[in-house]
Every structure is written in C-alpha cells, then in structure tokens.
Scaffold this active site. Structure first.
Site, PDB file in Angstrom:
ATOM      1  N   PRO A  37       0.787  -1.219   0.000  1.00 25.49           N
ATOM      2  CA  PRO A  37       0.000   0.000   0.000  1.00 25.49           C
ATOM      3  C   PRO A  37       0.829   1.285   0.000  1.00 25.49           C
ATOM      4  CG  PRO A  37      -0.166  -1.152   2.111  1.00 25.49           C
ATOM      5  CD  PRO A  37       0.500  -2.083   1.147  1.00 25.49           C
ATOM      6  N   ASN A  38       0.355   2.214  -0.807  1.00 26.46           N
ATOM      7  CA  ASN A  38       0.895   3.585  -0.890  1.00 26.46           C
ATOM      8  C   ASN A  38       2.236   3.681  -1.608  1.00 26.46           C
ATOM      9  OD1 ASN A  38      -1.276   4.882   0.562  1.00 26.46           O
ATOM     10  ND2 ASN A  38      -0.506   3.793   2.360  1.00 26.46           N
ATOM     11  N   ARG A  98       4.370  10.957  -2.035  1.00 29.23           N
ATOM     12  CA  ARG A  98       4.172  10.791  -0.595  1.00 29.23           C
ATOM     13  C   ARG A  98       5.469  11.099   0.174  1.00 29.23           C
ATOM     14  NH1 ARG A  98       4.604   4.429   1.357  1.00 29.23           N
ATOM     15  NH2 ARG A  98       3.795   5.277   3.297  1.00 29.23           N
ATOM     16  N   TYR A 119      10.738   9.075   1.764  1.00 29.10           N
ATOM     17  CA  TYR A 119      10.774   8.077   0.689  1.00 29.10           C
ATOM     18  C   TYR A 119      11.413   8.592  -0.602  1.00 29.10           C
ATOM     19  CZ  TYR A 119       7.505   5.921   3.937  1.00 29.10           C
ATOM     20  OH  TYR A 119       6.926   5.388   5.073  1.00 29.10           O
ATOM     21  N   ASN A 160       8.209  -5.158  -0.732  1.00 33.36           N
ATOM     22  CA  ASN A 160       8.077  -4.067   0.227  1.00 33.36           C
ATOM     23  C   ASN A 160       6.600  -4.060   0.612  1.00 33.36           C
ATOM     24  OD1 ASN A 160       7.774  -1.763   1.684  1.00 33.36           O
ATOM     25  ND2 ASN A 160       9.027  -0.476   0.333  1.00 33.36           N
ATOM     26  N   ALA A 194       2.868  -0.692   4.938  1.00 34.24           N
ATOM     27  CA  ALA A 194       2.347  -0.770   6.309  1.00 34.24           C
ATOM     28  C   ALA A 194       1.913  -2.185   6.688  1.00 34.24           C
ATOM     29  CB  ALA A 194       1.183   0.201   6.473  1.00 34.24           C
ATOM     30  N   HIS A 242       3.824  -4.385   9.274  1.00 36.81           N
ATOM     31  CA  HIS A 242       3.657  -4.274  10.721  1.00 36.81           C
ATOM     32  C   HIS A 242       2.341  -4.867  11.226  1.00 36.81           C
ATOM     33  CE1 HIS A 242       6.889  -1.592   9.720  1.00 36.81           C
ATOM     34  NE2 HIS A 242       6.080  -0.742   9.115  1.00 36.81           N
ATOM     35  N   ASP A 276       2.196 -15.834   6.339  1.00 38.27           N
ATOM     36  CA  ASP A 276       1.751 -17.202   6.037  1.00 38.27           C
ATOM     37  C   ASP A 276       1.891 -17.513   4.552  1.00 38.27           C
ATOM     38  OD1 ASP A 276       1.162 -17.592   8.684  1.00 38.27           O
ATOM     39  OD2 ASP A 276      -1.020 -17.480   8.455  1.00 38.27           O
ATOM     40  N   GLU A 320      12.854  -8.837   1.993  1.00 31.30           N
ATOM     41  CA  GLU A 320      12.019  -7.728   2.501  1.00 31.30           C
ATOM     42  C   GLU A 320      12.778  -6.415   2.309  1.00 31.30           C
ATOM     43  OE1 GLU A 320      11.923  -7.827   6.754  1.00 31.30           O
ATOM     44  OE2 GLU A 320      10.396  -6.258   6.939  1.00 31.30           O
ATOM     45  N   HIS A 367      12.657  -2.099   2.714  1.00 28.85           N
ATOM     46  CA  HIS A 367      12.037  -0.840   3.146  1.00 28.85           C
ATOM     47  C   HIS A 367      12.911   0.309   2.679  1.00 28.85           C
ATOM     48  CE1 HIS A 367       9.168  -3.028   5.450  1.00 28.85           C
ATOM     49  NE2 HIS A 367      10.162  -3.745   5.939  1.00 28.85           N
ATOM     50  N   ILE A 368      12.295   1.266   2.065  1.00 29.22           N
ATOM     51  CA  ILE A 368      13.029   2.431   1.546  1.00 29.22           C
ATOM     52  C   ILE A 368      13.590   3.240   2.721  1.00 29.22           C
ATOM     53  CG2 ILE A 368      12.741   4.597   0.257  1.00 29.22           C
ATOM     54  CD1 ILE A 368      10.483   3.057  -1.325  1.00 29.22           C
ATOM     55  N   SER A 369      12.750   3.442   3.733  1.00 28.07           N
ATOM     56  CA  SER A 369      13.193   4.184   4.922  1.00 28.07           C
ATOM     57  C   SER A 369      13.780   3.202   5.938  1.00 28.07           C
ATOM     58  CB  SER A 369      11.999   4.918   5.549  1.00 28.07           C
ATOM     59  OG  SER A 369      11.055   3.976   6.052  1.00 28.07           O
ATOM     60  N   ARG A 428      12.264   4.505  13.345  1.00 27.75           N
ATOM     61  CA  ARG A 428      11.004   5.248  13.269  1.00 27.75           C
ATOM     62  C   ARG A 428      10.084   4.865  14.444  1.00 27.75           C
ATOM     63  NH1 ARG A 428       8.812   5.293   7.277  1.00 27.75           N
ATOM     64  NH2 ARG A 428       7.418   6.813   8.279  1.00 27.75           N
ATOM     65  N   ARG A 462       6.347   0.596  14.015  1.00 25.55           N
ATOM     66  CA  ARG A 462       7.059   0.081  12.824  1.00 25.55           C
ATOM     67  C   ARG A 462       8.166  -0.905  13.199  1.00 25.55           C
ATOM     68  NH1 ARG A 462       5.071   3.505   8.640  1.00 25.55           N
ATOM     69  NH2 ARG A 462       4.542   5.514   9.528  1.00 25.55           N
TER      70      ARG A 462
HETATM   71  C1  DQA Z   1       7.993   1.324   4.173  1.00 22.93           C
HETATM   72  C2  DQA Z   1       7.990   1.536   5.691  1.00 22.93           C
HETATM   73  C3  DQA Z   1       6.615   1.247   6.261  1.00 22.93           C
HETATM   74  O1  DQA Z   1       6.621   1.435   7.663  1.00 22.93           O
HETATM   75  C4  DQA Z   1       5.590   2.171   5.655  1.00 22.93           C
HETATM   76  O2  DQA Z   1       4.296   1.880   6.143  1.00 22.93           O
HETATM   77  C5  DQA Z   1       5.618   2.158   4.168  1.00 22.93           C
HETATM   78  C6  DQA Z   1       6.910   2.128   3.491  1.00 22.93           C
HETATM   79  C7  DQA Z   1       9.342   1.724   3.547  1.00 22.93           C
HETATM   80  O3  DQA Z   1       9.534   1.385   2.383  1.00 22.93           O
HETATM   81  O4  DQA Z   1      10.154   2.386   4.191  1.00 22.93           O
HETATM   82  O5  DQA Z   1       4.585   2.254   3.518  1.00 22.93           O
HETATM   83  O6  DQA Z   1       7.804  -0.063   3.918  1.00 22.93           O
END
Ligand code: DQA
Length: 145
Positions: free
Chosen positions: A9-10, A17, A22, A74, A77, A80, A87, A98, A100-102, A107, A111
């Site tokens: 998502p997002n 965003r 990011y 990735n 959210a 978390h 599963d 896995e 994560h950009i950030s 944080r 998270r």
């Molecule tokens: C994220 C970190 C997550 O906590 C956040 O909800 C995201 C992006 C990252 O790429 O840093 O949507 O996965």
C-alpha cells in the site's frame, strides 16, 4: 531466472508521498530502474503493486504456480500488521527478500514489528530505492550457489 517485485500500500504514491522519508523518485521510475538492473543480470522481472492485503496474498500464491524463482517485497504498512503475508510467503517457500526504503528501525514503535521478516532470507532498510537492487543481487547470489 524469474523474479517478482511486490509493492504494498501507498508505494504507488512514491515521488508524491512524504519525500523526506521516501525520496523524490516516482513508482514508474523505480520500476524502470529495477527493469534495467535485471536486464544486466539476465533476469525476467514481473511487477505487482496493490493497496489491498488479499490481492498481495493472491499474488504470492500465484508466484508458486507461475514458478517464480525469487520475490522482493516491500509490504508497506502491512509489514507491521499482516500475518496473512507471513503465512503466504511460508506457504510458497520461494526465497523472499524484505525491502524498506526508509530505515524503519529508527522510526515509530509501531514500525518495529515485521511479521513477514521471519519468512524472509534477507532484509534491507534505509537504503532508499537502491535497497530493491541490493535485494535482487542477494537473491541472485543465493540462487546461483
Ligand atoms: C515502508 C515503511 C513502512 O513502515 C511504511 O508503512 C511504508 C513504506 C518503507 O519502504 O520504508 O509504507 O515499507
């Protein structure tokens, strides 16, 4: 080798965003960067993005039947919150990384949990979108061994 890159998502809102967290690169630019990287390694790459948890689960299951060699995810959210994604990765047993950009480790408290992590062979965070390329390189090396 066939790799699947999944974004939750997002992440389709990259470039729009929270650029302080990011970056300014758009989602399309990210796909372009990954495609070029995969070309240099002779990898066939597939992309999927969804804002819906069940669609992400379906995509991971489909990867089993499509004989995908490795997954880079990735989960946004859902990292978390989602036991369903954990599963799904455990079910298909496809090597998964896995991303994560950030740097989620510095944080908010909420998270600090990653449900999917225990099913993943590699985790990268805080390296911006280069983390996707690092994850791909790790998986290539692992599969070639
Ligand atoms: C994220 C970190 C997550 O906590 C956040 O909800 C995201 C992006 C990252 O790429 O840093 O949507 O996965």
């Amino acid at each position: 080798m066939k790799f699947l890159i999944i974004n939750g998502p997002n992440l389709n809102m990259l470039g729009i965003r929270e650029p302080d967290k990011y970056g300014n690169e758009t989602y399309e630019a990210l796909l372009d960067k990954i495609t070029k990287h995969c070309e240099t390694k002779g990898i066939d790459v597939l992309f999927f993005q969804s804002n819906h948890e069940g669609d992400l689960v379906d995509c991971i299951q489909d990867a089993y039947f499509e004989k995908v060699d490795a997954i880079v995810i990735n989960p946004g959210a859902y990292t978390h919150t989602s036991i369903a994604l954990l599963d799904a990765v455990n079910a298909v047993k496809i090597p998964t990384a896995e991303v994560h950009i950030s740097d989620v480790s510095v944080r908010e408290d909420f998270r600090q949990i990653s449900y999917i992590r225990s099913a993943c062979v590699f985790t990268v965070m805080g390296h911006g979108t280069d983390g996707y390329l690092e994850a791909i390189d790790y998986l290539v090396e692992k599969l070639e061994k």
